[in-house]
Every structure is written in structure tokens, then in C-alpha cells.
Design a protein around this motif. Structure first.
Motif, PDB file in Angstrom:
ATOM      1  N   CYS A 173       0.852  -1.187   0.000  1.00 32.58           N
ATOM      2  CA  CYS A 173       0.000   0.000   0.000  1.00 32.58           C
ATOM      3  C   CYS A 173       0.892   1.243   0.000  1.00 32.58           C
ATOM      4  O   CYS A 173       1.917   1.263   0.677  1.00 32.58           O
ATOM      5  N   CYS A 194       0.884   4.702   7.169  1.00 29.45           N
ATOM      6  CA  CYS A 194       0.308   4.614   8.518  1.00 29.45           C
ATOM      7  C   CYS A 194       1.335   4.020   9.468  1.00 29.45           C
ATOM      8  O   CYS A 194       1.907   2.966   9.198  1.00 29.45           O
ATOM      9  N   CYS A 230       0.858   0.411  10.679  1.00 31.18           N
ATOM     10  CA  CYS A 230       0.325  -0.477   9.631  1.00 31.18           C
ATOM     11  C   CYS A 230       0.565  -1.952   9.942  1.00 31.18           C
ATOM     12  O   CYS A 230       1.684  -2.385  10.175  1.00 31.18           O
TER      13      CYS A 230
END
Ligand code: SF4
Length: 384
Positions: free
Chosen positions: A136, A140, A143
Motif C-alpha cells: 500500500c 500509517c 500499519c
């Protein structure tokens, strides 16, 4: 409680196993503000990801969907390289940071290997998980992919989509009324949709399968390509939401909270079943205030009749994911203090760190009550 920034650990300089000594250019560096605390958003869309390095394996180039992806890349003016074999070039950098930066700027179009055609269950989310991609482009700092995907965090999108979807049909259980499929265990499918179109094709395919249901989740907001699809109410689009405190500090590269709420509103108005995945829940200072604000704003965004579910997931980490995430995000405000956590063993003998029993009880009680009070029509699927 979150650790003050001044106490955050520093980059250790350790390299993951598959690193190669290949220099990368400064152009790979993410925008300076990717890791900074974002201002309170009034509807800031996620920037569409434009990878600086794109590779097709030879096999992926032969696939019809591979060519569709190439057409999208052409239209966006993105360059790509077609490999002579089914191998990618070395994607590492000389430091952890370089590898991270290069990988997060790389899209590889590959074929899903035969092993992925043997689907596995994914409780409590769905009967089966299948994959449109692995990796991705977002940043984040908690993550979950850090612990589950090994190597440099390159995004690999699958070109043999037609085969993947046909294979799903083999897993629809004729003895069940409905069989559910989860498409976002290893990626955020909306974050790469402008490059692949895979999510749209998948939603349309599930629209032709009356006994199957698709579920997927995102932190992105550009849902425009999905609104006119023939989904037949057979897809549940879930938006991952969190308190502003978390979204602004820990979810770099994603849409802000308001933009996600508006995306959810549009999906609901387009007749989709929708879901709020509240994750990862964290008891930061004054957490009740921020989460109250989130639920209030969600209620305002969904001021019409819509099929809505909630999934409530607290923050957890493994020793492995903690180390990788601290290497990637050395200044994170995320609290990784193991002394404040309980160890939870899994059936394979490894463990993760979850909040302690009393804290879990408090979080569960508060969220269940507040969600039920504001959304009596919705179903809370689980708290974990
Ligand atoms: S959007 Fe999801 S998959 Fe992507 S970096 Fe964030 S947590 Fe990871």
C-alpha cells in the motif's frame, strides 16, 4: 498514553534481510509533510499516488488486465518498464530509510502466484480472503502490513485478475445462503484504483454473483469510479475511521477524516452497504472527546437510511511489527510500551501485545454504548 515525541527512539540503521546496496535518488523521498502532524482537515482528499518506478513482469504483461493497467499508466503519463522475465529488479536501498522511500514509490505489476488461489478463511471479517494486490502506498505508522508482508514495502498489483475472480467462484459454498469474501487484507484497494481499476472490476464481478458478498476497506476517498457500477447491493464498502488525533498524526498519505466521511456518504447514497471500521482504537489523552466527535460527524454524514455495520478493533502489535515500524517511523507518537500491554498468544505459539484487560473492558464498554446510542439501526459485528 502516547509517548511524547522527544522520547521517541531513533533510527536503528538495521536492514531487513532482502536489502540490496542500490542507491536511490532524492526524488524518491516522500513529501516532507507526510510524517508531520496534519492540520485539522475540512475535507482534504488523499493525493492520487503516482509511483516513480513501475515494473511489469513478463507474465503480467501478457495478461489482459496487465494491459488495462498499462493503458491507465499511459493516460496518467507514468513511465514503466517491462521485464524480460518474471523477476523484479532489486528494490532495496543502502539504509532502511532509503529502502522504505524507494519501495513506497514503486508499483510492481505481477501475477498472483498459484498458491494464492487456495483461499484461506479470515474470521471474524469474512469466510474467505483473496487479494487484488499486496502492499500500500500510504504511510500509517501502525500499519499491520509491517508484520505480515516481508521485505521492502513495494506495492504489487495482480495482473491475472480474471483468473483470481474466476477462482473465487470455486469457493462459493452452495450449502450456505451467502459466502463472504474480503479483498483488503494486504492492501488498500482504493489507494491504487486509479492505477489498476481492479476494485471496480471486482465489484462488478460480485454484482453478478447472487450467493457471494464482497467486503473491502479503505482510508482513501476517491470513490468516483465506483458510484455507477452495477454492484447489485452485493458489496459492503467499509471506511476505516479514527479520531482526528490519530488520523492527523499517524496516517500519512491518506484522506483526512472529513474526506473519508464524505466518501462514505457518497457510497451509501449510491446504494452500497457501508461499514465503519473504527481502527485502531487507542486510549490517548482525552480519547473520549475525540471519538465522540468522530461518531457525531459520522452520524451527520449518514443522515439517511443506509445498511451500516461497525467493526471495532483496538491497537495491537507484535515484536516483529514493532521493530519494523520503529525503523520506518522513528519519531512516531505511537505508544509501543510493552509494559503497558498484555501478551496474547496465538495458536502458532507467537504473541502480540494488546491493551490490558481493564483498558479493553473500558474501551469495549464505551464504544459499544456510544455506537448503539447514536446508530440504533446499525450492527456492531465485533470488538477485538
Ligand atoms: S492504508 Fe492501511 S494498508 Fe495502507 S499503510 Fe495505512 S494501514 Fe497500511
Amino acid at each position: 498514553m502516547p509517548r511524547p515525541l522527544s522520547e521517541a527512539p531513533h533510527l536503528s540503521g538495521r536492514l531487513p534481510k532482502d536489502h540490496a546496496e542500490v542507491p536511490i535518488s532524492q526524488a524518491d523521498a516522500p513529501p516532507v509533510d507526510t510524517f508531520a502532524v496534519q492540520p485539522r482537515g475540512k475535507g482534504r482528499s488523499a493525493k492520487l499516488w503516482k509511483p516513480k518506478h513501475v515494473y511489469f513482469t513478463a507474465g503480467a504483461w501478457e495478461e489482459a488486465h496487465g494491459r488495462r493497467i498499462a493503458e491507465r499508466l499511459d493516460a496518467l503519463g507514468l513511465n514503466y518498464e517491462v521485464m524480460k522475465a518474471n523477476r523484479l529488479p532489486k528494490l532495496g536501498g543502502s539504509t532502511t530509510r532509503e529502502t522504505y522511500q524507494k519501495a513506497k514509490n514503486t508499483l510492481a505489476i505481477v501475477n498472483a502466484p498459484p498458491s494464492t488461489m487456495k483461499l484461506t478463511p479470515i474470521p471474524p471479517s469474512a469466510d474467505w480472503q483473496f487479494h487484488l494486490a499486496k502492499g500500500c502506498p500510504a504511510h500509517c505508522q501502525y500499519c499491520y502490513l509491517a508484520g505480515s508482508l516481508s521485505g521492502a514495502p513495494v506495492t504489487r498489483a495482480y495482473a491475472n485478475l480474471d483468473q483470481i475472480l474466476e477462482n473465487n467462484a470455486n469457493f462459493i459454498d452452495p450449502n450456505k445462503q451467502l459466502t463472504s469474501f474480503e479483498a483488503s487484507c494486504y492492501t488498500d484497494p482504493l489507494g491504487i484504483e486509479h492505477l489498476t481499476g481492479s476494485l471496480s472490476r471486482t465489484i462488478s464481478w460480485f454484482g453478478t454473483q447472487p450467493d457471494a458478498r464482497l467486503r473491502w476497506v479503505t482510508k482513501y476517498d476517491d470513490v468516483s469510479a465506483l458510484l455507477d457500477l452495477h454492484h447489485n447491493g452485493q458489496t459492503r464498502c467499509r471506511i476505516s475511521l479514527n479520531a482526528d488525533w490519530v488520523t492527523r498524526r499517524l496516517e500519512g498519505g491518506t484522506a483526512d477524516l472529513e474526506a473519508r466521511l464524505q466518501a462514505m456518504r457518497k457510497l451509501g447514497q449510491a446504494g452500497y452497504h457501508v461499514g465503519a471500521v473504527l481502527a485502531p482504537l487507542m486510549p490517548f489523552d482525552n480519547w473520549q472527546d475525540d471519538y465522540t466527535d468522530l461518531l457525531q460527524r459520522l452520524r451527520e454524514a449518514l443522515d439517511f437510511e443506509v445498511d451500516l455495520t461497525f467493526e471495532l478493533i483496538t491497537h495491537r502489535f507484535t515484536p516483529g511489527s514493532k521493530q519494523i515500524l520503529l525503523d520506518w517511523y522513528p519519531n512516531t507518537a505511537l505508544d509501543f510500551d510493552e509494559d503497558k500491554r498484555s501478551k496474547k498468544l496465538n495458536k502458532f505459539g507467537s504473541h502480540k501485545f494488546v491493551y490490558q484487560k481493564e483498558q479493553m473492558k473500558e474501551l469495549k464498554g464505551w464504544f459499544t454504548e456510544e455506537v448503539e446510542a447514536r446508530f440504533p439501526e446499525a450492527e456492531v459485528l465485533y470488538f477485538t
